[in-house]
Motif scaffolding. Sequence first.
Motif, short mmCIF file in Angstrom:
data_model
loop_
_atom_site.label_atom_id
_atom_site.label_comp_id
_atom_site.label_asym_id
_atom_site.label_seq_id
_atom_site.Cartn_x
_atom_site.Cartn_y
_atom_site.Cartn_z
N ILE A 1 0.86 -1.19 0.00
CA ILE A 1 0.00 0.00 0.00
C ILE A 1 0.89 1.23 0.00
CG2 ILE A 1 -1.89 1.20 1.15
CD1 ILE A 1 -2.53 -1.64 0.15
N ASP A 2 0.71 2.09 -0.99
CA ASP A 2 1.46 3.34 -1.10
C ASP A 2 0.56 4.52 -0.77
OD1 ASP A 2 3.86 2.28 -1.67
OD2 ASP A 2 3.88 2.77 -3.80
N SER A 3 1.19 5.66 -0.47
CA SER A 3 0.42 6.88 -0.22
C SER A 3 0.94 8.00 -1.10
CB SER A 3 0.56 7.29 1.26
OG SER A 3 1.90 7.66 1.54
N PHE A 4 0.07 8.97 -1.36
CA PHE A 4 0.45 10.14 -2.17
C PHE A 4 -0.24 11.35 -1.58
CE2 PHE A 4 0.31 13.07 -5.75
CZ PHE A 4 1.59 12.93 -6.25
N ASP A 5 0.54 12.33 -1.11
CA ASP A 5 -0.03 13.54 -0.51
C ASP A 5 0.17 14.73 -1.42
OD1 ASP A 5 2.64 15.04 0.71
OD2 ASP A 5 2.79 12.86 0.75
N TYR A 6 -0.77 15.64 -1.43
CA TYR A 6 -0.70 16.79 -2.33
C TYR A 6 -1.64 17.88 -1.85
CZ TYR A 6 -4.51 13.93 -4.20
OH TYR A 6 -5.62 13.15 -4.34
N LEU A 7 -1.51 19.05 -2.46
CA LEU A 7 -2.31 20.22 -2.09
C LEU A 7 -3.11 20.70 -3.28
CD1 LEU A 7 0.48 22.17 -0.19
CD2 LEU A 7 -1.42 20.97 0.86
N THR A 8 -4.27 21.29 -3.02
CA THR A 8 -5.02 22.00 -4.05
C THR A 8 -5.10 23.46 -3.62
OG1 THR A 8 -7.21 21.73 -3.07
CG2 THR A 8 -6.39 19.93 -4.44
N ASP A 9 -5.27 24.34 -4.61
CA ASP A 9 -5.29 25.76 -4.27
C ASP A 9 -6.65 26.40 -4.41
OD1 ASP A 9 -5.33 25.60 -6.97
OD2 ASP A 9 -3.66 26.97 -7.33
N GLN A 10 -7.53 25.87 -5.23
CA GLN A 10 -8.83 26.48 -5.43
C GLN A 10 -9.93 25.42 -5.37
OE1 GLN A 10 -8.62 28.60 -9.12
NE2 GLN A 10 -7.47 30.28 -8.24
N PRO A 11 -10.47 25.08 -4.18
CA PRO A 11 -10.17 25.64 -2.86
C PRO A 11 -8.93 25.00 -2.26
CG PRO A 11 -11.88 23.98 -2.68
CD PRO A 11 -11.58 24.11 -4.14
N SER A 12 -8.43 25.62 -1.19
CA SER A 12 -7.21 25.12 -0.55
C SER A 12 -7.53 23.88 0.27
CB SER A 12 -6.63 26.22 0.35
OG SER A 12 -5.51 25.74 1.05
N ARG A 13 -6.90 22.76 -0.10
CA ARG A 13 -7.11 21.50 0.61
C ARG A 13 -5.80 20.74 0.73
NH1 ARG A 13 -12.00 21.04 -2.74
NH2 ARG A 13 -13.86 21.27 -1.45
N LEU A 14 -5.70 19.96 1.81
CA LEU A 14 -4.60 19.02 1.99
C LEU A 14 -5.19 17.62 1.83
CD1 LEU A 14 -1.81 18.00 2.89
CD2 LEU A 14 -2.53 18.37 5.25
N ILE A 15 -4.58 16.82 0.94
CA ILE A 15 -5.16 15.52 0.58
C ILE A 15 -4.08 14.45 0.67
CG2 ILE A 15 -6.27 14.18 -1.26
CD1 ILE A 15 -7.38 16.86 -2.32
N ILE A 16 -4.47 13.27 1.14
CA ILE A 16 -3.60 12.10 1.07
C ILE A 16 -4.43 10.92 0.60
CG2 ILE A 16 -3.90 11.51 3.51
CD1 ILE A 16 -0.95 10.50 3.43
#
Length: 929
Positions: free
Chosen positions: A108-123
């Motif tokens: 199982i792998d993970s990938f984290d990233y951000l969005t700007d419109q709207p601002s979100r933190l995602i994994i």
Amino acid sequence: MNTIIQIIVAGSLFFGLAVHAAGVNGTIQFQGDTVHMELSGQQSWDYDVKRLDRKGKPVVQMSVPAMDEATIQKLNSFKSEFVTGVSVDQKGPDGKHIISFSLANEGIDSFDYLTDQPSRLIIDFYVNPSSKAAPVAKKEDKSETLPTKLPAKVSKPVVKEQTDKVAKGRKPATADSLVIANNGVSVAMNDGPARSGIFDGGDPDYDRFAIKDYEIKEEAMIRARDNYYIPFPMMESPMTYWDKMKVTPSIYEISPQASEENKQARLLLTLFEKQRYSVFLKTQKWFKEKYPKSEYNEIIDFMTADVHLALWQSEKRIASYEEAMQLYKEAVEKYPKSPLAERTSLKIGYYTLERGDFLGALRAFNEHIENKNFPDNNSISKDMARIGSGLAFMKLNRSVEAVEQFDNVEKNSTNRDLKVEASFRKGDVWFRSKNYPKAVESYEASLKKYPEAQGTYPNAYYNQAESLFLMGKYNKSLDVYRDFIKKFPSDENAAYAMTRVGELLDIFGADTSRVMGAYLETYFRYGESPNAVIARLRLLSARMTAMKPKEVRSAVEEIMSLAKKVDLPNIEQFATVMVADGYTRRKEYQKSIDLLSKYYKENPTSVDVPLMTNRIVSNINDKLESEVESGNFIQSLRTHSQYADTWLKNSKRLDTKYYVGRSFELGGAPNEAEKYYKDVLNRTYAIRGTPEAKEIQVKEQTPGEDELNLRLAAVFTQEQKYNQAYEHLKNIKTPEKLPDHAQIERVNIAVKLLEKRGDNESAIRYLGELLRTWKGQPELVAEPYLKLAELQLKQGRFPEAIQALEMVDQLQTDSGKVAPAVHAKALESLGETLLSKGEDDKAIAAFEKLLEKYEETRPLSSIRYKLGQIYFKRGESKKAAEAWSDFKGDKSEFWKNLAQEQLKNSSWRDDYKKYIKRIPAMSENEQGK
């Protein structure tokens, strides 16, 4: 890669500024093949992700800003096959929460990233398909299995057609099954498994790939004309009915009887069902010889053809295929009333079409349509034959005939599914024939006419988007590509579509992070698919800029290796261009030139000549520019000479001539430079205001008219053609728009021309005005201040001159960027001026500073002698001796000898004064000497 992700916003994944805000909230859920956690409530995110091992189990630990209680409860209660548990620790001293995700296994792998419109933190958590770890257990598949055979009810092998009808508009739920048995033929259909999709909960409309009109940069679109976009293959939707026929075998049954003939026939059926094909063929031959007029021959003949087809499919022997087709044809002719005849006749046409024998397929389909044993002219089978004929015509590039076949089906068929399919196929015809406007028009019409089929024919979106791209209608192409990805995210062509989205963003001039983000997301979603290779190649090429030499070698090897895995036209050429572009970004222009030239020479017949030639010439010009900017004019002239009779021979680029002229100017050959500059300026005037001028401005490094006039003014000044220099200086219309260094050069040339006219007063005013209003880089004005001081000294304006010279020294103190020659000259002139005005102490300070900074690199022995002489005249012999004891350089011998002579004379006079004081008769005047 079948992994599902939500949204990737390209750019930095970690932001260093911590902005703590109350109310961070979020959700966690299982979506398709991914566990998706999403947090919101911050504009800038300060977080950290670590992968740990706890008692042999993998754990991902995530540090995030403080969350609300509802979010913590959701996380603590979440469990899934991938993430077996989630726990949230209490806030630490920095006010953060620590989330621990327990994973099922190392796969199982993970990938984290951000969005700007709207601002979100995602994994996201997902199964890595390339991992060697044991896969997560899948849920049991409870889907309905297809029937393999139906029971016989009658003892006699009578063959008849079942007449049960399916309600209009209803799609049957089971697979096609064709049974030859005593109870006749039964037919049913199945749509197969539903498409799986990737739906982005955070950005379901893929707005991250949208671009607004005001964001589009004209310069980027002009520059993109020289980019290389590999043509992606046309998307052809499968022929639905034919695909169902292929996977649905004929099921044969023979009711038991007491006769030997029946027993042998049932033996053949058993061998067929158990796929003992070799034994079947030998037994079939024996059976036909023994029972030439058997009532089972119909079943046996069709089974025999099926056996040869199966052998071809498993062994790929063309002889088996040809035998199967021949036997099918013979069976259709021998048993024209058989319920298998119509289906088999259609099968012959489609297998012939699949084999690439398009003319043979046309003949087969035509025979099927004209066969009077299949009387219903509007039957499904004859409509399918017409669609097959349309496909064959399309493959033969006979577009008009193909469209006629599809029009016939759409207008006359009683089966709506076939009408819809025929309509959507017309767009394929125009796309394949490269009539892109008609393709777009046809697809749009079909989607509007049959809205219920929008989710069934992805080719209507994908091919339409590619048509728009090839037509240069980039805005609409981007919109349609986004629609395609949104509707068909799991389609194998979605990787191509997302790659093209990245290329379109690049064409529009979007921020590099967004472009790279699209490629990164393509590779993340579909990394295991060959269709994602183009995105990977573009990523590697772009990243070569920041790589170390060893990493570059690995990247080049990977690019060329990946290219071999893709079956696309000119993929090797594309890979070569990507590597060359990577070298260009690294400013390794010679490597790029050599690579492209080598490929061109090795592939003279298949290479895209304009593409390669333009890229090679562009790299040569980049190399010339680099060499000129670094002052290596000799090498730039060599570079031009090396390619003048080859790649540059037919080049009309103005920047080539400009850099050659600049090289001559730097090399002290103003006459040669003048010729090139004039040529470039005259051509620039000739195309002023035309689209060509705009294109040159964007794609070449040729300076504007004002800079060219400045260069001509400079070379004419060197040639002492002052009137011509003055005229070109006057032609500079907007001097304030010149680069800073050019503005200063313009002033210096103007001052020099005024000096030659003897108008020092105007030159002083000119310099003074510049220095009062200058808003550019302070270090650039050092030379004008020095020149101003020189003019003021000529006019005897010593206080003002001293002030200007001190300003040069102050600029060096403040910025440290004043040219050494200018600073040294200013200190020397300052010392001389102060000395002439009797300000010895200030003069000494200027000279000492000059010697301290530049004596190691410049010949300043005369200044050191002058410094010692000041001390000597003031009677400070010791300080004079100290100053004169430290001459440097091979050319200081003269000044050293002169100083030593001064010191010797001084020593004799001192001894003489002591002696003459003892002589009474010596007069006071003589003693004072």
